[in-house]
Design a protein around this motif. Structure first.
Motif, PDB file in Angstrom:
ATOM      1  N   LYS A 217      -3.800  13.414  -8.276  1.00 39.26           N
ATOM      2  CA  LYS A 217      -5.023  13.950  -8.878  1.00 39.26           C
ATOM      3  C   LYS A 217      -5.973  14.513  -7.820  1.00 39.26           C
ATOM      4  O   LYS A 217      -7.153  14.167  -7.757  1.00 39.26           O
ATOM      5  N   ALA A 218      -5.418  15.381  -6.977  1.00 36.00           N
ATOM      6  CA  ALA A 218      -6.170  16.178  -5.992  1.00 36.00           C
ATOM      7  C   ALA A 218      -6.665  15.380  -4.792  1.00 36.00           C
ATOM      8  O   ALA A 218      -7.359  15.914  -3.931  1.00 36.00           O
ATOM      9  N   ARG A 219      -6.307  14.118  -4.704  1.00 33.60           N
ATOM     10  CA  ARG A 219      -6.773  13.291  -3.597  1.00 33.60           C
ATOM     11  C   ARG A 219      -5.620  12.584  -2.893  1.00 33.60           C
ATOM     12  O   ARG A 219      -4.574  12.347  -3.487  1.00 33.60           O
ATOM     13  N   GLN A 220      -5.874  12.228  -1.647  1.00 28.70           N
ATOM     14  CA  GLN A 220      -4.928  11.394  -0.922  1.00 28.70           C
ATOM     15  C   GLN A 220      -5.176   9.950  -1.342  1.00 28.70           C
ATOM     16  O   GLN A 220      -6.262   9.411  -1.122  1.00 28.70           O
ATOM     17  N   VAL A 221      -4.170   9.325  -1.942  1.00 29.01           N
ATOM     18  CA  VAL A 221      -4.338   7.942  -2.393  1.00 29.01           C
ATOM     19  C   VAL A 221      -3.584   6.944  -1.521  1.00 29.01           C
ATOM     20  O   VAL A 221      -3.795   5.739  -1.630  1.00 29.01           O
ATOM     21  N   PHE A 222      -2.685   7.470  -0.680  1.00 30.38           N
ATOM     22  CA  PHE A 222      -1.958   6.592   0.234  1.00 30.38           C
ATOM     23  C   PHE A 222      -1.646   7.331   1.521  1.00 30.38           C
ATOM     24  O   PHE A 222      -1.331   8.515   1.507  1.00 30.38           O
ATOM     25  N   GLU A 223      -1.700   6.584   2.638  1.00 29.76           N
ATOM     26  CA  GLU A 223      -1.260   7.082   3.938  1.00 29.76           C
ATOM     27  C   GLU A 223      -0.701   5.895   4.690  1.00 29.76           C
ATOM     28  O   GLU A 223      -1.347   4.848   4.806  1.00 29.76           O
ATOM     29  N   GLY A 224       0.530   6.021   5.191  1.00 25.66           N
ATOM     30  CA  GLY A 224       1.097   4.914   5.932  1.00 25.66           C
ATOM     31  C   GLY A 224       2.566   5.096   6.213  1.00 25.66           C
ATOM     32  O   GLY A 224       3.129   6.179   6.060  1.00 25.66           O
ATOM     33  N   THR A 225       3.213   4.021   6.621  1.00 20.36           N
ATOM     34  CA  THR A 225       4.627   4.033   6.962  1.00 20.36           C
ATOM     35  C   THR A 225       5.483   3.860   5.714  1.00 20.36           C
ATOM     36  O   THR A 225       4.976   3.576   4.623  1.00 20.36           O
ATOM     37  N   GLU A 226       6.814   3.994   5.894  1.00 19.12           N
ATOM     38  CA  GLU A 226       7.741   3.776   4.784  1.00 19.12           C
ATOM     39  C   GLU A 226       7.608   2.353   4.233  1.00 19.12           C
ATOM     40  O   GLU A 226       7.552   2.142   3.012  1.00 19.12           O
ATOM     41  N   ALA A 227       7.559   1.376   5.135  1.00 15.30           N
ATOM     42  CA  ALA A 227       7.448  -0.019   4.690  1.00 15.30           C
ATOM     43  C   ALA A 227       6.154  -0.248   3.919  1.00 15.30           C
ATOM     44  O   ALA A 227       6.140  -0.933   2.886  1.00 15.30           O
ATOM     45  N   GLU A 228       5.061   0.326   4.409  1.00  8.77           N
ATOM     46  CA  GLU A 228       3.774   0.166   3.735  1.00  8.77           C
ATOM     47  C   GLU A 228       3.771   0.851   2.379  1.00  8.77           C
ATOM     48  O   GLU A 228       3.192   0.350   1.409  1.00  8.77           O
ATOM     49  N   MET A 229       4.451   1.988   2.307  1.00 11.08           N
ATOM     50  CA  MET A 229       4.512   2.708   1.033  1.00 11.08           C
ATOM     51  C   MET A 229       5.311   1.913  -0.003  1.00 11.08           C
ATOM     52  O   MET A 229       4.897   1.783  -1.156  1.00 11.08           O
TER      53      MET A 229
END
Length: 266
Positions: A217-229
């Protein structure tokens, strides 16, 4: 990392026909950190690449290449900065009327700073790197989809960029083609090239990237590593990673929105 070693966006807003594509979007691609942008179709992933390349202008916010803000910068002043970046488009975007060799050397010929012999040497070197030197004198219509993608990578490499953007690089490829693209991306990264990819192909993303940005929805909601995702508690992220019956309604709504949008813009 200092700002001179990154490409970034600060509070960027971009809309089309009143529909928000990006809203107060912050993003940073550091040198040496290979990143993938993920999200459902229409989330704005390719728009981000175009904004970073200066092909689109944000309605608000700023885009930087190193220390230089490129937002509102005249094209004449942006040419040198853009040379730090190359892009491999989803369809390859090769010139049909040119041979493979001419396609790969096109940017170098246009710049006019190297001799014909030097350009030919670079073209052959880059084609050998991607394993399609035998296609030097062929035309794009004579190539398979996988070969077109590899030629497009060779063309991107010819200018020796610091960053290469990949727009859905494995779309339409068979498993062998996907393996080849992943292998090439890993070789580029090992050689010091930083990659930014937008894709729906999670397997390719996890094999080739260090960090991940997820749009919703037009925003960054997650940023991180594969494990964190994979450990994220965000329902949007989990639904993307492991679709359930609920996804049927999400996809149906997305299809309806696209149909309405296309009709409105005809």
């Amino acid at each position: 990392m200092t700002s001179s070693n990154s490409i970034r966006m600060e509070k960027v807003c971009y809309s089309v026909g009143g529909r928000k594509i990006l809203e107060d979007f912050d993003f940073c691609l550091e040198r040496g950190v290979n990143r993938t942008i993920l999200g459902v179709s229409g989330a704005g992933k390719t728009t981000i690449l175009k904004l970073l390349l200066g092909l689109l202008e944000p309605q608000a916010g700023r885009v930087f290449i190193g220390d230089q803000c490129i937002t509102g910068l005249p094209e004449s002043r942006y040419v040198e900065l853009r040379k730090r970046i190359a892009i491999v488009f989803q369809g390859g975007a090769l010139f049909d009327s040119m041979t493979v060799g001419e396609n790969v050397g096109y940017r170098l010929f246009e710049e006019g700073r190297l001799s014909i012999g030097e350009i030919e040497r670079i073209v052959l070197e880059k084609l050998q790197f991607v394993g399609v030197e035998q296609a030097l004198d062929l035309y794009p219509s004579e190539l398979s989809g996988g070969m077109k993608k590899r030629v497009a990578i060779a063309r991107a490499l010819a200018a020796n960029p610091d960053y290469i953007f990949f727009d859905e690089p494995t779309t339409g490829l068979d498993p062998i083609g996907v393996y080849n693209i992943c292998h090439l991306m890993q070789r580029l990264q090992a050689g010091g090239t930083t990659t930014l990819m937008v894709t729906h192909d999670l397997a390719t993303a996890f094999v080739t990237s260090d960090r991940f940005t997820f749009l919703h929805k037009a925003r960054q909601v997650f940023e991180g590593t594969e494990a964190e995702m994979k450990a994220s508690a965000l329902p949007e992220v989990q639904e993307f990673l492991q679709p359930t019956d609920r996804s049927l309604f999400v996809l149906h709504a997305e299809k309806e929105r696209k149909t309405t949008w296309n009709a409105a813009t005809r």
